[in-house]
Design an enzyme around this catalytic site. Structure first.
Site, PDB file in Angstrom:
ATOM      1  N   CYS A 354       5.953  -5.887   4.857  1.00  0.00           N
ATOM      2  CA  CYS A 354       6.773  -5.509   6.010  1.00  0.00           C
ATOM      3  C   CYS A 354       7.210  -6.693   6.884  1.00  0.00           C
ATOM      4  CB  CYS A 354       6.088  -4.427   6.833  1.00  0.00           C
ATOM      5  SG  CYS A 354       4.359  -4.689   7.204  1.00  0.00           S
ATOM      6  N   ARG A 383      -4.951  -8.148  -1.749  1.00  0.00           N
ATOM      7  CA  ARG A 383      -5.912  -7.728  -0.729  1.00  0.00           C
ATOM      8  C   ARG A 383      -7.322  -8.002  -1.235  1.00  0.00           C
ATOM      9  NH1 ARG A 383      -2.843  -2.112   1.195  1.00  0.00           N
ATOM     10  NH2 ARG A 383      -0.933  -3.192   1.822  1.00  0.00           N
ATOM     11  N   GLN A 401       3.618  -3.024  -4.741  1.00  0.00           N
ATOM     12  CA  GLN A 401       3.964  -1.843  -3.946  1.00  0.00           C
ATOM     13  C   GLN A 401       5.455  -1.545  -4.065  1.00  0.00           C
ATOM     14  OE1 GLN A 401       2.531  -2.768   0.069  1.00  0.00           O
ATOM     15  NE2 GLN A 401       0.945  -1.231  -0.243  1.00  0.00           N
ATOM     16  N   ASP A 403       7.722  -0.677  -1.954  1.00  0.00           N
ATOM     17  CA  ASP A 403       7.706  -0.712  -0.496  1.00  0.00           C
ATOM     18  C   ASP A 403       9.113  -0.567   0.058  1.00  0.00           C
ATOM     19  OD1 ASP A 403       5.950  -0.780   1.558  1.00  0.00           O
ATOM     20  OD2 ASP A 403       5.487  -2.908   1.422  1.00  0.00           O
ATOM     21  N   HIS A 405      11.319  -0.155   3.882  1.00  0.00           N
ATOM     22  CA  HIS A 405      11.303  -0.163   5.351  1.00  0.00           C
ATOM     23  C   HIS A 405      12.689   0.234   5.826  1.00  0.00           C
ATOM     24  CE1 HIS A 405       7.844  -2.776   4.333  1.00  0.00           C
ATOM     25  NE2 HIS A 405       7.301  -2.081   5.311  1.00  0.00           N
ATOM     26  N   LYS A 486       0.972   7.946  10.923  1.00  0.00           N
ATOM     27  CA  LYS A 486       1.546   8.114   9.592  1.00  0.00           C
ATOM     28  C   LYS A 486       1.326   9.534   9.085  1.00  0.00           C
ATOM     29  CE  LYS A 486      -2.497   6.671   6.858  1.00  0.00           C
ATOM     30  NZ  LYS A 486      -3.021   5.712   5.869  1.00  0.00           N
ATOM     31  N   HIS A 532       7.864   2.619   7.901  1.00  0.00           N
ATOM     32  CA  HIS A 532       7.243   2.038   6.707  1.00  0.00           C
ATOM     33  C   HIS A 532       7.070   3.157   5.676  1.00  0.00           C
ATOM     34  CE1 HIS A 532       5.520  -1.545   8.971  1.00  0.00           C
ATOM     35  NE2 HIS A 532       5.850  -0.712   9.958  1.00  0.00           N
TER      36      HIS A 532
END
Length: 671
Positions: A354, A383, A401, A403, A405, A486, A532
């Site tokens: 992000c 991670r 991911q 991902d 946004h 979320k 997100h």
């Protein structure tokens, strides 16, 4: 049901004629405040209660907690020097932690289960006793160091372990034999079943290492897991479910089907995908890309590593550094005397994408006409998961991911969330998952940034979008990330297990920290809202979930080999090659087994490899210009003209049918 003052709940249950045996047996009652009470509980004034049967979730939980006590008694019978940790019920079972001189063996587990069954048969009574003071408890538990630690925690009502010892008061449950003698006891808040014969079916399943109170700085204990049910039939059903889960374990299937591996030379939690796994992964990603393009997403890309200043700006170094790999100090320059001429910089592997997308948004001026701006990336992140929680593909240290946004104006937020949730659910259904509920994670008051008003607006917007979906919405108090609430999509697989899939988060905070702006209709600069969204969560985890959902028998559109040709004899190979060329021209993945194995062995091999379509060809098929179909379930369709077979196969794959093909559901129509 009413329990009169001065009488026990058990007496009221008996007076009402409620069952005392079998799955419907009443094991505890629930009082007006919702607390579960032993049947020996006697209220000081008349009380309205609800009877709780063994076959309910609460009833099973009480049975399992009582079984954990029986396990602990069995351990101290057979291993007198064992020290007790805690023994709570968990989903579908229970565990108890012990400090012992050496790890338990499989033979130990068998001996413990045998001893447990002897205790259960003896009909020991569970008897609650209030300990008058902390000093009295410490005197009684002088030989139990872990229990003594819990006694010291008793005044901390927020401590999870205190739930094991009764919150603000200290209680012991004694096990009383048929002669009225106390034979064992444990510090515990309860409640428990009346006696051990209310635990009709129990099984110990495995042993694992566990740290006391989950802290790796503490001593490592032995954790014994088990399961207990209200009937032998329910236990047998559960054991069969466990066996099926073991057969579906993606780590096992990954090796058997040659999909992926975890080489020691690379490191824990860092998988490599083999050619067959690579095909499945590519198909997953390609279809996702196609759907994102159709939905108006713009594709971006960002590096795997960055200077620490980016994560200082985003706040991740303040809130998330424990989950990141350690910094690499680079770019330092020294002169000939060793003095620093140019200071170095700390670089980090990125744990999320992000902050990079914020920089893309900020790279030039933005107009309200561009919003909502939807950025999408298959971004690799890293991670530092602790070694104890790394698990196959479902908990890795390096992942990709999917991902996205979305940057939008405040007035666009509600519609964007509803549209986004619909997109997420539809795409998950395309991969064969269709049993969902939603979870709303709200602010953790100990760990958040931003103002209360923006949190409230974001939370209510998510709640409204979730409720409009018509799905069940489950609260998750305090489960939000530090920057915003979320909604997560929880999907149930073929075994009914729940997996967290997509997450959608509303963020007012990072646009502020990165000073993101757009020019509004009035010409003034305004702050966008950021959403997100990770759809799969990670490609690796989703791969593992789908592997277990389908038990490795992937839908034909995802299968590495979609069609395998099996000639009965060498002279039939050329006929299958012509069929293969026709299928390949339509984009299907086809192979032909020309090995020296007999036909039946070839069928077995490729059925074991879970190929969806086997095409058999013998003399009659060649003469008729046909092929015969063999499916995973062993069913067949014989003598299908080649053109009809090709068209039926192409249609099945191109419409992304998720069912496993069989002679019953695979329709072949004449051209």
């Amino acid at each position: 049901m009413k329990v009169p003052a001065g009488t026990t709940a058990g007496s009221a249950v008996a007076e009402a004629g409620l069952p005392s045996k079998g799955p419907e047996a009443i094991v505890v009652v629930r009082d007006a405040e919702g607390a579960l009470r032993d049947l020996d509980w006697a209220p000081e004034s008349d009380a309205e209660v609800e009877a709780v049967a063994a076959g309910t979730e609460d009833g099973r939980s009480v049975i399992r907690h009582s079984a954990a006590h029986v396990l602990a008694q069995a351990v101290q019978n057979l291993f007198p020097d064992a020290k007790l940790g805690i023994g709570p019920p968990v989903k579908d079972g229970f565990y108890y932690d012990f400090a012992v001189d050496k790890p338990f063996t499989p033979d130990d587990l068998q001996a413990l289960e045998k001893r447990m069954k002897q205790i259960l048969k003896s009909g020991q009574k569970f008897s609650r006793r209030l300990v008058e003071s902390t000093d009295a408890a410490k005197e009684e538990l002088a030989d139990e160091p872990y229990k003594l630690e819990l006694v010291d925690l008793k005044s901390d009502v927020d401590t999870d372990e205190v739930m094991e010892v009764g919150g603000g008061e200290l209680t012991v449950y004694d096990n009383i034999d048929r002669h009225g003698e106390r034979v064992w006891g444990d510090l515990c808040r309860g409640p428990h079943v009346p006696h051990t014969r209310f635990i009709p079916a129990v099984k110990l399943t495995r042993v694992a290492a566990a740290y006391w109170r989950g802290d790796q700085n503490n001593q490592q204990l032995q954790r014994v897991y088990g399961t207990a049910w209200e009937s032998k039939e329910k236990l047998d059903e559960h054991l069969e479910w466990l066996a099926e889960a073991e057969r579906r374990d993606h780590r096992r299937l990954g090796a058997e089907l040659d999909l992926f591996s975890f080489p020691d030379e690379i490191g824990s939690g860092l998988p490599v995908f083999h050619p067959k796994g690579g095909i499945i992964r590519r198909e997953m990603e390609d279809y996702s890309r196609k759907r994102h393009e159709e939905a108006g997403y713009e594709f971006v890309n960002s590096p795997h590593i960055t200077k620490d200043t980016l994560f200082k700006t985003s706040g991740h170094l303040d809130w998330y550094q424990d989950g990141m790999f350690p910094a690499m100090h680079l770019d330092e320059e020294r002169d000939a005397e060793g003095e620093v001429r140019k200071p170095g910089v700390d670089y980090f592997l990125k744990p999320m994408n992000c902050p990079f997308h914020n920089l893309i948004f900020r790279s030039r001026g933005r107009s309200y006409r561009e919003l909502p701006l939807r950025m999408f990336e298959f971004g690799s992140v890293y991670r530092y998961e602790k070694s104890g929680v790394v698990h196959g593909l479902t908990r890795v240290r390096g992942m990709t991911q999917d991902d996205a946004h979305i940057y939008c104006m405040p007035e666009q937020l509600q519609d964007e969330l509803k549209s986004l949730l619909g997109f997420v659910l539809d795409l998950l259904r395309d991969y064969g998952l269709d049993d969902f509920y939603l979870e709303l994670s709200t602010r953790n008051d100990e760990k958040y940034v931003g103002d209360d008003e923006s949190w409230d607006v974001a939370t209510e917007a998510l709640r409204s979008a979730a409720e409009s979906s018509g799905l069940e919405l489950v609260p998750d108090p305090g489960g939000a990330a530090f920057y915003g609430p979320k909604v997560s999509v929880q999907a149930r697989d073929a075994l009914g297990r729940t997996w967290q899939m997509s997450t959608i988060q509303v963020d007012y905070h990072l646009p502020e920290r990165f000073d993101l702006e757009y020019t509004g209709p009035d010409g003034n600069k305004q702050r966008p809202i950021k959403i997100h969204r990770a759809l799969f969560g990670s490609i690796e985890r989703f791969f593992g979930v789908l592997t277990e959902h389908y038990a490795g028998a992937f839908p034909a559109w995802l299968s590495p080999v979609q069609v395998m040709g099996i000639p009965i004899a060498d002279e039939h190979v050329e006929h299958l090659q012509s069929v293969s060329r026709a299928l390949r021209a339509k984009g299907l993945r086809v192979d032909i087994d020309t090995s020296d194995d007999r036909m039946q062995k070839k069928i077995r091999n490729h059925t074991t490899q879970k190929v969806p379509f086997l095409l058999l060809a013998g003399g009659k098929d060649v003469e008729a210009g046909a092929v015969s179909f063999r499916f995973r379930d062993g069913s067949q369709i014989n003598g299908v003209p080649v053109d009809d077979a090709v068209n039926a196969l192409v249609d099945w794959v191109q419409r992304r049918e998720n069912a496993s093909p069989t002679a019953e559901n695979f329709v072949v129509e004449a051209v």
